[in-house]
Enzyme design. Structure first.
Site, PDB file in Angstrom:
ATOM      1  CG  ASP A  19      12.060   5.240 -14.359  1.00  0.00           C
ATOM      2  OD1 ASP A  19      12.959   6.078 -14.104  1.00  0.00           O
ATOM      3  OD2 ASP A  19      11.247   5.610 -13.846  1.00  0.00           O
ATOM      4  CG  ASP A  66      17.758   6.027 -11.818  1.00  0.00           C
ATOM      5  OD1 ASP A  66      18.083   6.243 -13.543  1.00  0.00           O
ATOM      6  OD2 ASP A  66      17.298   6.372 -11.287  1.00  0.00           O
ATOM      7  CE1 TYR A 123       6.201   3.897 -13.694  1.00  0.00           C
ATOM      8  CE2 TYR A 123       7.671   5.475 -15.005  1.00  0.00           C
ATOM      9  CZ  TYR A 123       7.517   4.617 -13.869  1.00  0.00           C
ATOM     10  OH  TYR A 123       9.158   4.383 -13.472  1.00  0.00           O
ATOM     11  CE  LYS A 170       7.750 -10.861 -10.006  1.00  0.00           C
ATOM     12  NZ  LYS A 170       8.741 -11.301  -8.966  1.00  0.00           N
ATOM     13  CG  ASP A 226      12.409 -11.194  -8.923  1.00  0.00           C
ATOM     14  OD1 ASP A 226      11.946 -11.468 -10.105  1.00  0.00           O
ATOM     15  OD2 ASP A 226      11.464 -11.419  -7.712  1.00  0.00           O
TER      16      ASP A 226
END
Ligand code: NAD
Length: 369
Positions: A252, A256, A146, A196, A228
């Protein structure tokens, strides 16, 4: 100030912010009487109301107040009235993000709690979440893809290309890992780190540093999941997780996902923590995970629990008032167990009573012991 007296900047903001903030302050008042601490509240403008009254979403006096406080208790900002302003002048972009940046709030903690009596609010199959769950998401908030540079969209002879850069240095990973390990230590002592590492260099470094930090926390059980796989396992077996540690982007998304699995936005608190004060405590900003909810503003029906639980996080992580924080958390759980429900979590099939914002808070205050 004496050691049990603290200064808090109260930024209620817009929409339901002031309504639920009022209730959180009533709960804090009750807890402060019972647990013998004193809060000096400094109310300041932020967001849309600050634009209206001070021509800026984050006025200088608000920032000054926060700088001299022990913590920031934040409501919510934004609403239709300010949506046509240029993006950088809008309440969220102009107040929330600068606050996070100014105070280096690098650690975002989001408890995703599904109370046993609220499993009906979750979209997940009842047999999977029976008995509820309690997962804490710890997300790195100021680094990663980000914020990494270069970041641009460039014209080339083959058309435009978009570039985002994922960068983490060792110290950024180390400090967020320590927040997560410390949090796990105060809970079920189980930490799952997300990366990852099978594809990204960032993941390889992330995993290595987290492993290093774990040597200082031998009492905390550590495992690693690729992001994943984590997205799937959280749906398949949410009850088996305790603390999740994730880089900015993955945190993030997964936080959620956890909010959705828990089922009700009005119940979810969050803490954004900055510099450690050296004693397991942090400067921080505490706010509900939801927004200003313009659709229910002024109706007196907003769920105050997320704001109240955010206040409890503040007592726990910035003020070190663990007993008072436990008491508030337990009081919210007791009120829910006794069947009190605001509209967002009400279902007519259970033995429950629909209440408004003030009645819900009254029920919580009655249960602070
Ligand atoms: P929202 O979270 O405000 O509302 C989404 C839905 O959840 C609405 O139906 C709302 O009524 C409900 N809801 C949220 N909190 C609730 C509560 N405590 N009790 C009962 N129901 C609740 O999201 P949105 O509608 O996408 O955004 C509305 C405004 O809030 C926008 O201006 C947005 O920019 C802003 N926003 C602010 C923040 C923040 O201040 N941190 C976060 C998200 C959105």
């Amino acid at each position: 100030m004496s050691s049990n007296e603290f200064k808090i900047s109260v930024l209620a903001g817009d929409g339901i912010g002031p309504e639920v903030m009022l209730e959180a302050l009533r709960v804090l008042d009750s807890a402060s009487n019972k647990y013998n601490f004193k809060l000096r509240l400094d109310h300041q403008l932020v967001g849309g109301i600050a634009i209206d009254q001070k021509s800026h979403p984050l006025p200088e006096e608000t920032l000054n107040s926060c700088e001299t406080s022990d913590a920031i208790l934040f409501g919510s900002v934004g609403g239709p009235k300010w949506e046509s302003l240029p993006p950088d002048e809008q309440p969220e972009r102009g107040a929330l993000l600068p606050l996070r940046k100014h105070f280096g709030l690098f650690a975002n903690l989001r408890p995703s709690v599904c109370f046993p009596s609220l499993t009906g609010a979750s979209p997940i199959r009842t047999d999977i979440i029976e008995g509820g769950f309690d997962v804490l998401c710890v997300r790195e908030l100021t680094g990663g893809i980000y914020f990494g540079e270069p970041k641009s969209i460039n014209q080339t002879t083959d058309g435009r290309i978009a570039i985002d850069t994922m960068i983490y240095n060792e110290s950024e990973i180390d400090r967020i890992a320590r927040v997560a390990f410390n949090a796990a230590r105060g809970r079920s002592k189980k930490l799952t780190s997300i990366d990852k590492a099978n594809v990204l260099r960032n993941g390889i470094l992330w995993r290595e540093i987290v492993e290093n930090v774990s040597k200082d926390f031998p009492d905390v059980e550590l495992d690693h999941l690729y992001v994943d796989n984590a997205a799937m396992q959280l749906i398949r077996r949410p009850k088996e997780f305790d603390v999740l540690l994730a880089p900015n982007l993955f945190g993030d998304i997964l936080s959620d996902e956890m909010a959705m699995i828990a089922g009700s936005l009005g119940m979810l608190a969050s803490a954004s923590l900055g510099q450690s004060k050296g004693n397991g405590l942090y400067f921080g900003m505490y706010e509900p995970s939801g927004g200003s909810a313009p659709d229910i503003t002024g109706k007196g029906i907003a769920n105050p629990c997320a704001q109240i639980l955010s206040a409890s996080l503040m007592l726990r992580y910035s003020l070190g008032l663990t007993d008072a924080a436990d008491s508030i958390d337990n009081a919210v759980r007791s009120a829910i167990d006794k069947g009190y429900r605001t509209g967002d979590i009400f279902s007519s099939d259970a033995d429950t009573k629909q209440v408004n914002t003030v009645e819900m808070s009254d029920a919580i205050i009655d249960n602070i012991i």
